[in-house]
Design a protein around this motif. Structure first.
Motif, PDB file in Angstrom:
ATOM      1  N   THR A  38       0.796  -1.133   0.074  1.00  0.00           N
ATOM      2  CA  THR A  38      -0.024  -0.087   0.099  1.00  0.00           C
ATOM      3  C   THR A  38       0.882   1.152  -0.100  1.00  0.00           C
ATOM      4  O   THR A  38       2.002   1.264   0.706  1.00  0.00           O
ATOM      5  CB  THR A  38      -1.010   0.057   1.097  1.00  0.00           C
ATOM      6  N   ARG A  88      -4.190   0.620  12.522  1.00  0.00           N
ATOM      7  CA  ARG A  88      -5.544   0.226  12.100  1.00  0.00           C
ATOM      8  C   ARG A  88      -5.691  -0.309  10.772  1.00  0.00           C
ATOM      9  O   ARG A  88      -6.797  -1.480  10.658  1.00  0.00           O
ATOM     10  CB  ARG A  88      -6.727   1.592  12.018  1.00  0.00           C
ATOM     11  N   ARG A  89      -4.981  -0.058   9.865  1.00  0.00           N
ATOM     12  CA  ARG A  89      -5.045  -0.714   8.374  1.00  0.00           C
ATOM     13  C   ARG A  89      -4.343  -1.897   8.302  1.00  0.00           C
ATOM     14  O   ARG A  89      -4.428  -2.632   7.383  1.00  0.00           O
ATOM     15  CB  ARG A  89      -4.823   0.628   7.426  1.00  0.00           C
ATOM     16  N   VAL A  91       0.929   6.169   2.597  1.00  0.00           N
ATOM     17  CA  VAL A  91       0.510   6.086   3.851  1.00  0.00           C
ATOM     18  C   VAL A  91       1.447   7.139   4.627  1.00  0.00           C
ATOM     19  O   VAL A  91       2.574   7.325   4.670  1.00  0.00           O
ATOM     20  CB  VAL A  91       0.908   4.601   4.486  1.00  0.00           C
ATOM     21  N   GLY A 117      -3.203   5.852  10.037  1.00  0.00           N
ATOM     22  CA  GLY A 117      -4.045   4.586  10.452  1.00  0.00           C
ATOM     23  C   GLY A 117      -3.019   3.390  10.380  1.00  0.00           C
ATOM     24  O   GLY A 117      -3.450   2.286   9.991  1.00  0.00           O
TER      25      GLY A 117
END
Length: 428
Positions: free
Chosen positions: A64, A165-166, A67, A162
């Protein structure tokens, strides 16, 4: 982890060396040279992030981007077990390179003077070693390429975006940093390893006038000079000798002409210590002294005092430090493992250890000395500490780590990850 009759740390060390040796060393070195030649400042690591993302996805790692700005997070999930977060920083510094390297920076006034290009290449190399050696371990590895370490903003930005959290919550966090010193060593410290730091801007308000008539002015330069002198008493007289602290005035700007007394003076400070409590005492003392000196001299207004950047102390978890050092001892030999004690540099890595629920996960941060042996042996000084001060260090324009540290770093991080994944989660 594969079954074996060997002593567990010895088996881990052997496996780590095998996995590290199987990674694509040539690709790691190419990536390092490319990143060094194309450095990017804090928050602008777009090209670097793209290279990391592409390399991780090439190994089948879920990845990802974006971020906390330009941060990249890869998740290498491989069955049940613990979760280990591995972090590398990506940003360069506003320093004009003078290393003479054939792959020197192509960006005017910007260079990787702190080795973050090496850290990023090592992260990718470690990811490759672990991805290609999945049959030897079980668990999850979270690979974090962090932006903006140099400004102290990157870790917080990723956390606020996050990170925890992610992505899978880590059981432990690991990071390493190249440094001056003879290549081949690994420097481990239990407990405090890097200092808390704060950058403070101060504006002193006076009354300007002609240099020939100081009696009609309130000279902010004289007030500022008194502040500089008085600040030096904080460490000498307010901090216990058993604690380590530094108060430095690195910037003092005032005036525009020799015969003009200015209306203001600006000071820039850095404050460093190895504990939260000590840091709080120093910051309170700085504010008290600045305000008192201004009042005593009749300043025309209260001083402006602003903390513009701060980083917490980096305090290694003793268990993790011993566990990783034990495996590194078996990988590289006991004579290669050193304990240099805490340094007064600062890092934002520990910010990543704070979870959304307020709990803190254990972490370990170690150094990889990277001075080429020829440079180290030629440096003046009879003792290691004397030589240490006479070789290029981080943040200098001639800082040039030996590229051999890349393979050394991949092996060191691979061993550390395997060591932490191998811990029984029920017994920890």
């Amino acid at each position: 982890m594969r079954s074996t009759s060997e002593n567990p740390p010895t088996a881990l060390a052997r496996t780590a060396l095998e996995l590290a040796a199987a990674h694509d060393s040539a690709a790691t070195h190419r990536l390092y040279r490319e990143l060094h030649a194309h450095p990017e400042l804090s928050g602008a690591e777009h090209r670097t992030a793209a290279r990391v993302r592409a390399a991780l996805r090439a190994e089948g790692i879920d990845c990802t981007e974006g971020v906390g700005g330009t941060g990249v997070v890869g998740v290498l999930a491989n069955g049940p077990g613990r979760t280990v977060l591995v972090r590398a920083d990506m940003d360069a510094l506003p320093v004009a390179e003078d290393s003479g390297l054939p792959y020197a920076s192509t960006v005017d006034g910007v260079m990787h003077a702190c080795g973050h290009d090496a850290h990023t290449a090592m992260l990718v190399g470690t990811a490759q070693a672990l991805a290609r050696g999945r049959r030897h371990w079980s668990g999850t590895v979270v690979l974090v390429a962090q932006p903006a370490e140099e400004t102290g903003a990157g870790a917080l930005a990723m956390r606020d975006d996050g990170l925890h959290r992610r992505f899978p919550l880590p059981d432990v966090l690991l990071a390493q940093h190249v440094s001056a010193g003879p290549i081949g060593l690994v420097a481990h410290v239990e407990g405090p390893v890097l200092a808390a730091s704060a950058s403070i801007d101060v504006v002193v308000h006076g009354r300007g006038g002609h240099g020939s008539r100081p009696d009609t002015t309130t000279d902010p330069i004289v007030i500022g000079a008194a502040i500089v002198g008085r600040l030096q008493s904080i460490v000498a007289r307010e901090i216990a000798p058993r604690e380590t602290a530094v108060v430095t005035v690195g910037r003092f700007h005032a005036g525009t002409a020799n015969n003009v007394i200015p209306a203001t003076a600006e000071l820039g400070l850095t404050v460093r210590s190895t504990s939260r409590e000590c840091q709080a005492r120093i910051l309170a003392a700085v504010q008290r002294i600045v305000r008192a000196e201004c009042e005593a001299a009749g300043a025309t207004a209260a001083p402006d005092i602003r903390v513009v950047k701060s980083m917490p102390a980096t305090v290694n978890d003793a268990r993790v430090a011993r566990n990783v050092a034990a495996v590194h001892t078996r990988m590289f030999g006991g004579d290669r493992i050193v304990d240099p004690g805490p340094a007064m540099g600062s890092e934002d890595f520990s910010e990543l250890a704070l979870l959304p629920n307020g709990q803190t996960r254990p972490y370990h941060y170690w150094f990889l000395p990277s001075t080429p042996l020829a440079v180290w042996n030629a440096a003046p000084g009879r003792s290691p500490m004397a030589r240490f001060g006479n070789v290029p260090s981080a943040h200098s324009p001639d800082f040039a780590p030996d590229p051999a540290v890349l393979d050394h770093g991949v092996a060191a991080m691979t061993g550390a990850v395997l060591a932490e994944l191998a811990i029984d989660p029920v017994k920890r």
